[in-house]
Design a protein around this motif. Structure first.
Motif, short mmCIF file in Angstrom:
data_model
loop_
_atom_site.label_atom_id
_atom_site.label_comp_id
_atom_site.label_asym_id
_atom_site.label_seq_id
_atom_site.Cartn_x
_atom_site.Cartn_y
_atom_site.Cartn_z
N ALA A 13 44.90 43.60 52.27
CA ALA A 13 44.25 44.58 53.15
C ALA A 13 42.89 45.01 52.61
N HIS A 14 42.79 45.12 51.30
CA HIS A 14 41.55 45.63 50.69
C HIS A 14 40.66 44.50 50.15
N GLN A 15 41.19 43.28 50.10
CA GLN A 15 40.41 42.14 49.60
C GLN A 15 39.81 42.44 48.22
N VAL A 16 40.67 42.89 47.32
CA VAL A 16 40.22 43.27 45.98
C VAL A 16 40.52 42.15 44.99
N ALA A 17 39.61 41.94 44.05
CA ALA A 17 39.86 41.00 42.95
C ALA A 17 40.76 41.71 41.94
N SER A 18 41.70 40.98 41.34
CA SER A 18 42.69 41.61 40.47
C SER A 18 42.95 40.77 39.22
N ILE A 19 43.16 41.46 38.12
CA ILE A 19 43.68 40.83 36.90
C ILE A 19 44.87 41.66 36.46
N PHE A 20 46.02 41.01 36.29
CA PHE A 20 47.17 41.77 35.82
C PHE A 20 47.84 41.08 34.64
#
Length: 203
Positions: free
Chosen positions: A169-176
């Protein structure tokens, strides 16, 4: 206007040490917009240190770090303000208004709970509040440090599906960061592993 395709993260780490102990060696990471990267490896290898370097929390490293846009971070523990209501737990740390906080709570399944307090939430609901706080700031980059640790498998799966929905929904880049390979496979478009001493990337 065309969306930028410049990397959200461009890290060229040469080394990182603490108390004269080498923790991380040469590590290069590039993260594209809306990409999700899983960082795996054994406990104590330096995954959290690497995440903190990317976040800008750790500064005593050798190398170059470039991050474009706004960063939000979700820690292993919910890190909530127990004496403030759920709405305040979003507005105070982030600076967003009450309406934005309420909308963020609705997105994670906590609609109408803004006046409740963290002690009234289950652990899973507290994790939802942490995600709401992170997404409320509309980040370009979301960093998550074992965000579903200590949850039972069914609840962890539920949280993974929630994260995926919010990410899309937010089109966010992520590192987890995770030590659970199954989580990495479900959540990430790409996985990298740390190994060795000092730790380096293993493809």
């Amino acid at each position: 206007m065309q969306a930028s395709h410049a990397p959200v993260v461009d890290l060229d780490l040469r080394s990182f040490a603490k108390n004269d102990t080498a923790i991380l060696g040469s590590i290069k990471i590039t993260l594209s917009p809306a990409e999700t990267l899983a960082l795996v490896g054994p406990s104590g290898i330096g995954k959290t240190s690497l995440l903190r370097i990317i976040a800008g929390i750790e500064t005593g490293f050798e190398g170059d770090r470039r991050v474009h846009g706004k960063i939000a971070m979700v820690f292993q523990e919910p890190t909530l303000l127990p004496w403030r209501c759920l709405r305040d737990n979003i507005t105070i740390p982030t600076g967003v208004d009450a309406k934005t906080a309420e909308d963020a709570l609705t997105e994670v399944g906590l609609a109408g709970r803004g006046s409740d307090f963290p002690a009234q939430l289950s652990l899973g609901q507290q994790r939802r509040l942490s995600l709401a706080r992170a997404f409320a700031v509309k980040p370009t980059l979301l960093l998550l440090d074992e965000p579903f640790v200590s949850l039972d498998p069914a609840l962890a799966d539920e949280m993974i599906l929630l994260f995926i929905r919010l990410r899309e929904a937010h089109q966010v880049a992520s590192i987890f960061v995770t030590h659970v390979v199954d989580e990495a496979e479900k959540m990430a478009s790409r996985t990298i592993r740390l190994a060795g001493s000092p730790a380096r990337l293993v493809l």
